[in-house]
Structure formats: C-alpha cells, structure tokens
Design an enzyme around this catalytic site. Structure first.
Site, short mmCIF file in Angstrom:
data_model
loop_
_atom_site.label_atom_id
_atom_site.label_comp_id
_atom_site.label_asym_id
_atom_site.label_seq_id
_atom_site.Cartn_x
_atom_site.Cartn_y
_atom_site.Cartn_z
N LYS A 53 14.36 5.00 -96.30
CA LYS A 53 13.35 4.34 -97.14
C LYS A 53 12.16 5.27 -97.34
CE LYS A 53 11.32 2.26 -92.99
NZ LYS A 53 11.29 1.05 -92.13
N TYR A 274 -19.31 17.16 -96.98
CA TYR A 274 -19.95 15.90 -97.40
C TYR A 274 -20.70 15.25 -96.25
CZ TYR A 274 -17.47 15.69 -101.87
OH TYR A 274 -17.01 15.93 -103.14
C1 LIG Z 1 11.72 1.45 -90.79
C2 LIG Z 1 12.75 0.63 -90.11
C3 LIG Z 1 13.68 1.23 -89.22
C4 LIG Z 1 13.57 2.66 -88.77
O1 LIG Z 1 12.66 2.72 -87.70
P1 LIG Z 1 12.30 4.10 -86.95
O2 LIG Z 1 11.31 3.70 -85.93
O3 LIG Z 1 11.73 4.99 -87.99
O4 LIG Z 1 13.56 4.63 -86.39
C5 LIG Z 1 14.70 0.45 -88.73
N1 LIG Z 1 14.80 -0.87 -89.05
C6 LIG Z 1 13.90 -1.49 -89.86
C7 LIG Z 1 14.06 -2.92 -90.16
C8 LIG Z 1 12.84 -0.76 -90.39
O5 LIG Z 1 11.94 -1.39 -91.17
#
Ligand SMILES: *Cc1c(COP(=O)(O)O)cnc(C)c1O
Length: 381
Positions: A53, A274
């Site tokens: 993702k 800044y």
């Molecule tokens: C993002 C996500 C993962 C992956 O988690 P990591 O900690 O990056 O391994 C797995 N399951 C779900 C439902 C997630 O949202």
C-alpha cells in the site's frame, strides 16, 4: 536516467552535471527481495504475503511488487481499490491483490471484473459482495476482517455472532482468509498482543473454517503462535526494524543523498533560518542542503539530527525550510565541502528508524513521505 559517480557502498561521490534535482533516493530492490526471503523463511509453514500500500511505503509499488512476485510472493495487500487496479498489470498470473480498506458500495462490479479481492470489513460489505456474486452467478473471493481490539476496521463481535448465526449471509463468497490486525506489535511485551491473539482464535472459531491472516512485520517477530496461514509484512520488507530495541535483522533498503547548494562562514551572534531559532555562539561554517519539508524532510527535524559528509556528522541547525535546510559544517575542513557536494541523509551512518527518532516520529512516516522531487535510482534488481 542520469549516471552518477558512486562509491562501492552506493554513496554518491559527485553530483552529475546533468542532474538538477536536490537529492538522490537510491532504492535497493535486492535488499527488499532478501528481506522477503528472510521473512518467508522465518514463517515456514505459513505463506508470506507483502503489503505494498501507499506505493510500497513510498518506494514505488510498480518496481517493488514484480521483485516480490519473482521471489515467490502471491498475496499482495493494498489499502485502496485504486492502488490495486494500478498494480494489477505489474503482477504475474496467479498473484492476488487484497484491498485492506474494504469494499465501498458501488465498487463491486469493478472489483470483481478486475479479479481484485476485497477484505470485507462489516456485515453490509459481506452482504454487498454476496449479492454481487449472486447477480454474476459465480462465486467471488474475499477475505473477512474481524476486529480483535483495535476498533478500526473489521466486524465487531456482535456482527461476527450474527454472521455465525446465519452463515447464508456469506453465500457465494469464497472466504480466502479471516483477517485481523495487531495494534501494539511494535511493543512485544504489551498485554494487548496476547489479548488480541486470544480474541482472534476465539472469534475465528465462531465462523466456518478458513485460513487465518494475522501478523504484520511486528507480529511475525512475536513468534509462531502469531503466524497462522498467511502473514502480511510491510515495514520489515522495506528495512524498518520489526523488533524495536534489538539489532535490526532486516537489510537496509533506502539511501538518500542531498546536494549542498551553498556554504558560508558566520560569526558569533549570527542567526540561522526562519524565526532565528538558532544563533551561533562562535564562528561557524553553515552549509545549505537542497532538501526541505516539501521533500518529506520533516519540519520536526529542525535543530535536531545530522547529515553526514563522509564520516563527519553535520548537525541540523535552524528551522527546516520548504526546499532547503541548514547544517553546521564547522567540523569539515575549509574547502572540502562545496556547491554540489553530496551529503548522506539516510544511509550507512543513519537508518530510516534513526532519522525518524530524531524527528520524533516513526520510520513508516519518513518512508511514505519520501519526496516526489528526488531523482530516483533502483539498484539490485
Ligand atoms: C499496513 C498494514 C500492515 C503492514 O504492517 P507493517 O507493520 O508495515 O508490517 C498489515 N496489515 C494491515 C491491516 C495494515 O494496515
């Protein structure tokens, strides 16, 4: 892509004249493959999927996913249907894409027509998918997520019980797995881990038998009891540590080299950046690097952390700007650092997790925020 001079460790040693970007992001696809193989070996008996993702945590899903598929991965998890549709053409036959955020009403036809598998997160989604299967006159695959404590996504206990009492609601659905997600897997000693494990086992038993899919990166490292049939790591594939506080067993995947665009000498009493949040108490050499918060180098990195020139740490001084940041380069001999000199922002001297700690956040946020303005180079494929 522009070629650039690099040392044996991949470090940029000279800025290529034809490149006009502020920083180089180098992504080691071979390290991602090795991390996948290491995780798959660790969960032997379970299938190892991959969470890709958010554009594979910012690293480029269309480059990363084919490498994982070649390493044997067949279960790819995205957040949105749109991400799944973009990924589909990059994956070989037999690889499946699962949409963690669920099935939005109206998306059934596009999801089914493209062979993308939703993770059904409430009873209404189960009913929508079942009705769509009936309308097509064929069975449709899905995972069903159950909540085990996080109160984010998945059927709450009441809906699990209603589904258990009336399994016909799942008619036409080929349940590929029952899913749940750990809230505290980055804290191995947290009592929620064993509580969620027990809830997962008990609630899954209420439903017709189906494979279990429970562990993220941290969950894999909580031990075999958490592995079930399919695991779904993300962070560990991309080199983040799944075992906070212990040596990171994963290979590092990312390096970021920023370009110095100006070097100046300042006097005691001069301010930097800044709001004048830094003021020199002695003569100093200040180097400006062409990376700022618009590139994902967070503003919370102001006056904390460092870049590296060779082995020399150059502390950030002053506020991080949108397009640049200022470094204390006093420790570098005069003339050694010039316009165009590369400095290491992420690499052998500091991991993504260490950069995140300096900016008071987690490696996930640093990775997924890595800038769209960087020149990108993929190695190790
Ligand atoms: C993002 C996500 C993962 C992956 O988690 P990591 O900690 O990056 O391994 C797995 N399951 C779900 C439902 C997630 O949202």
């Amino acid at each position: 892509m522009t070629s650039l001079a690099t040392a044996a460790d991949g470090r940029v040693t000279a800025w290529p004249g034809a490149d006009n970007s502020g920083a180089w992001l180098t992504i080691d696809l071979g390290a991602i493959r090795d991390n996948y193989l290491a995780l798959a070996a660790k969960v032997q008996g379970a299938r190892c999927g991959a969470v890709v993702k958010a554009d594979a945590y910012g690293l480029g899903a269309t480059r990363v996913a084919p490498v994982l598929a070649a390493a044997g991965c067949r279960h790819f998890f995205v957040a949105h249907l749109a991400e799944g549709l973009g990924l589909k053409p990059c994956l070989p036959h037999g690889a499946e894409i699962f949409v963690l955020n669920g099935l939005m009403p109206g998306a059934e036809a596009e999801c089914a027509a493209n062979g993308i598998v939703p993770v059904l997160n409430d009873l209404r989604q189960v009913e929508l998918w079942s009705a769509h299967a009936a309308s097509l006159g064929r069975r449709l695959p899905a995972m069903i997520q159950i909540d085990t404590g996080m109160s984010r996504l998945g059927l709450p206990l009441g809906e699990i019980e209603r589904l258990a009492a009336d399994p016909k609601r799942m008619e036409g659905i080929d349940v590929r797995a029952i899913v749940s997600h750990l809230a505290c897997s980055d804290e191995p000693g947290h009592p929620a881990n064993v509580q969620q494990l027990a809830a997962f086992e008990a609630r899954r038993r209420l439903l017709p038998p189906a494979p279990g899919c429970f562990a993220n990166s941290g969950g894999i490292h909580l031990g075999p009891a958490y592995h079930f049939d399919i695991v779904r790591p993300g962070a560990a594939l991309y080199g983040l540590s799944p075992v906070p506080g212990l040596p990171n067993p994963m290979k590092s995947v990312v390096r970021l080299d920023g370009r110095i665009i100006q070097v100046r000498e300042i006097q005691a009493g001069d301010a930097v950046g800044y709001s004048y949040t830094f003021r020199a108490d002695r003569p100093m050499r200040i180097a400006t690097v062409a990376v700022g918060y618009a590139d994902g180098w967070l503003r919370s990195h102001s006056n904390t952390g460092a870049a590296f020139f060779g082995d020399v740490a150059l502390p950030f001084v002053g506020r991080i700007s949108m397009d640049s940041a200022t470094l204390d380069a006093s420790a570098v001999p005069e003339g050694a650092l010039g316009d165009g000199s590369p400095v290491e922002l992420i690499g052998p001297h500091q991991s993504v997790d260490e950069v995140a700690a300096a900016a008071h956040t987690i490696g996930y946020e640093i990775l997924t925020g890595l800038g769209a303005r960087y020149s990108r180079r993929y190695i190790g494929d």
